[in-house]
Design a protein around this motif. Structure first.
Motif, PDB file in Angstrom:
ATOM      1  N   PRO A  58      -4.959   0.225   6.999  1.00 13.65           N
ATOM      2  CA  PRO A  58      -3.646   0.570   6.442  1.00 13.65           C
ATOM      3  C   PRO A  58      -3.698   1.933   5.769  1.00 13.65           C
ATOM      4  N   HIS A 111       1.613   2.599   4.063  1.00 11.34           N
ATOM      5  CA  HIS A 111       1.681   1.142   4.244  1.00 11.34           C
ATOM      6  C   HIS A 111       1.530   0.416   2.907  1.00 11.34           C
ATOM      7  N   LEU A 112       0.611   0.889   2.075  1.00 10.14           N
ATOM      8  CA  LEU A 112       0.375   0.260   0.781  1.00 10.14           C
ATOM      9  C   LEU A 112       1.579   0.412  -0.138  1.00 10.14           C
ATOM     10  N   ALA A 153       1.092  -3.171   4.566  1.00  9.85           N
ATOM     11  CA  ALA A 153      -0.350  -3.015   4.784  1.00  9.85           C
ATOM     12  C   ALA A 153      -1.019  -4.242   5.375  1.00  9.85           C
ATOM     13  N   PRO A 159      -1.360  -3.502  10.189  1.00 11.56           N
ATOM     14  CA  PRO A 159      -0.548  -2.633   9.333  1.00 11.56           C
ATOM     15  C   PRO A 159       0.624  -2.007  10.082  1.00 11.56           C
ATOM     16  N   ALA A 172      -0.848  -5.077  -2.538  1.00 18.15           N
ATOM     17  CA  ALA A 172      -1.069  -3.703  -2.065  1.00 18.15           C
ATOM     18  C   ALA A 172      -1.033  -2.695  -3.208  1.00 18.15           C
TER      19      ALA A 172
END
Length: 405
Positions: A116, A120-121, A126, A171, A180
């Motif tokens: 990820p 994404h986080l 993620a 992800p 995340a």
């Protein structure tokens, strides 16, 4: 309170106290850079009779996420990260990730996947999860007693444990509310060589003069920390939907026995405590697009990016159609908070472009750039899905704004 339409908000707050749904609450509204309305009602502790006041300290829980997300954006502006930076380039324990296969029936049914990214986080794409979600990964997290509680070891220890779990999905394929943002806290620590507490304090809290906010309850705050209540019969950290016949306002944690007095783990996803005036300083900074007086915390472009939708469409297109009290239809997601894309689909008041998020103890905030409006709501009741307070307050504030013109 003066005799204005906003008195309706205080009456609404009192209705929750009188019916035994909340012990107490506070609301703080700013518009055009000035305080528009404040009201505090009820008690922060029923047993002692202590009032819920302006200086009451609350557990912010997931209202920590926008603060941590802002810390990441600061690092991006300094050239220390990019949105495309893969997680495994920063935290080696997350190298060679695996994700559950589609329709997996067991936790060991996995396949290789890409790492990820920071994007994404920031946007819950993620593949991580929370133990209170539904599914194979949340069930496994619960079975292994994985949590991000303030007194549950250290952030390094939790990241080592987390890296041993598979991702719930590859992800970018779905949206799932998750730890995340806690992972982002570990990223911040690795990049800066500072603890998350130190970095957030120096780069955000000190700059905004948020003197009552931090990852631990200080000695002079203990008597002002609100008791945390639960709408469930049990006293544990229960976030399941409440039963209609459940007893109300069971004590989950008092100020004197709070885990935030013994913080060892700095949770970027839910570790801050603070006061309503402090948090309003943060929301007003977001509303003013990074301005702090004559200075800037982040650039205009980055502040606008934080409040922009970074999903391909709405959240409901990528997974859940509802989450706690948060609508998913008609909502996008920015960096640390949701974005109102379509009022009719979301079935909520407000303006297109509203940026908002809340905490599991029923706290909530939103900023409305079109109205130049910032609203912060504090109470302390688990779970946030117990009552439709967020939607009710948004509708009530919109009504008061119209009537006050």
């Amino acid at each position: 309170m003066d005799n204005t339409p906003f008195e309706q908000i205080a009456k609404w707050q009192n209705s929750y106290v009188e019916s035994g749904r909340y012990a107490g609450s506070s609301v703080l509204i700013h518009q055009d850079g000035k305080e528009k309305f404040f009201s505090a009602v009820g008690l922060r502790d029923i047993e002692t009779g202590s009032k819920f006041e302006r200086d009451t300290v609350v557990r912010l829980y997931s209202m920590t996420k926008p603060v941590t997300s802002l810390a990441v954006l600061i690092l991006i502006e300094r050239g220390l990260l990019t949105l495309d930076t893969p997680l495994d380039a920063v935290l080696p324990s997350f190298r060679k990730p695996k994700a559950l296969t589609p329709n997996a029936q067991r936790i060991d049914q996995v396949e290789d996947c890409s790492s990820p990214t920071i994007l994404h986080l920031l946007t819950h794409q993620a593949g991580f999860s929370y133990s209170f979600n539904s599914g194979l990964l949340p069930d496994e997290m619960k079975a292994r007693n994985f949590s991000m509680k303030a007194n549950h070891g250290t952030l390094d220890q939790r990241m080592s444990e987390l890296s041993a779990f598979p991702l719930a999905f590859k992800p970018g394929e779905k949206w799932e509310y998750s730890v995340a943002t806690d992972v982002l806290g570990a990223v911040i620590e690795q990049i800066t060589g500072q603890s998350l507490e130190e970095f957030v304090q120096r780069e955000i809290l000190d700059v905004l003069d948020m003197r009552e906010t931090g990852f631990r309850v200080r000695a002079n705050q203990v008597s002002r920390l609100s008791t945390l209540y639960s709408a469930h019969d049990d006293e544990g950290f229960n976030v399941a939907p409440i039963r209609p016949d459940a007893a109300r306002l069971n004590v989950s944690e008092t100020g004197s026995d709070s885990v935030f007095r013994r913080t060892t783990l700095f949770s970027g996803g839910g570790g801050l405590v603070g006061t309503i005036d402090d948090y309003a300083k943060f929301t007003n900074m977001l509303l003013s697009e990074g301005h702090v007086g004559r200075d800037r915390l982040i650039s205009t472009e980055m502040a606008r990016s934080m409040r922009a939708n970074h999903l391909p469409g709405e959240i409901a297109d990528m997974g859940p159609t509802s989450f706690a009290e948060q609508p998913m239809k008609g909502m996008g997601f920015g960096f640390g908070g949701s974005i109102l894309l379509d009022q009719k689909r979301a079935q909520t008041a407000g303006s297109i472009g509203d940026f908002s998020w809340g905490g599991i103890a029923s706290t909530f905030f939103w900023i409305d750039p079109k109205q130049n409006l910032s609203v912060v709501f504090f109470t302390q009741l688990l779970p946030s899905s117990a009552y439709p307070a967020r939607a009710e307050l948004k509708a009530l504030v919109s009504k008061c704004l119209v009537e006050s013109k």
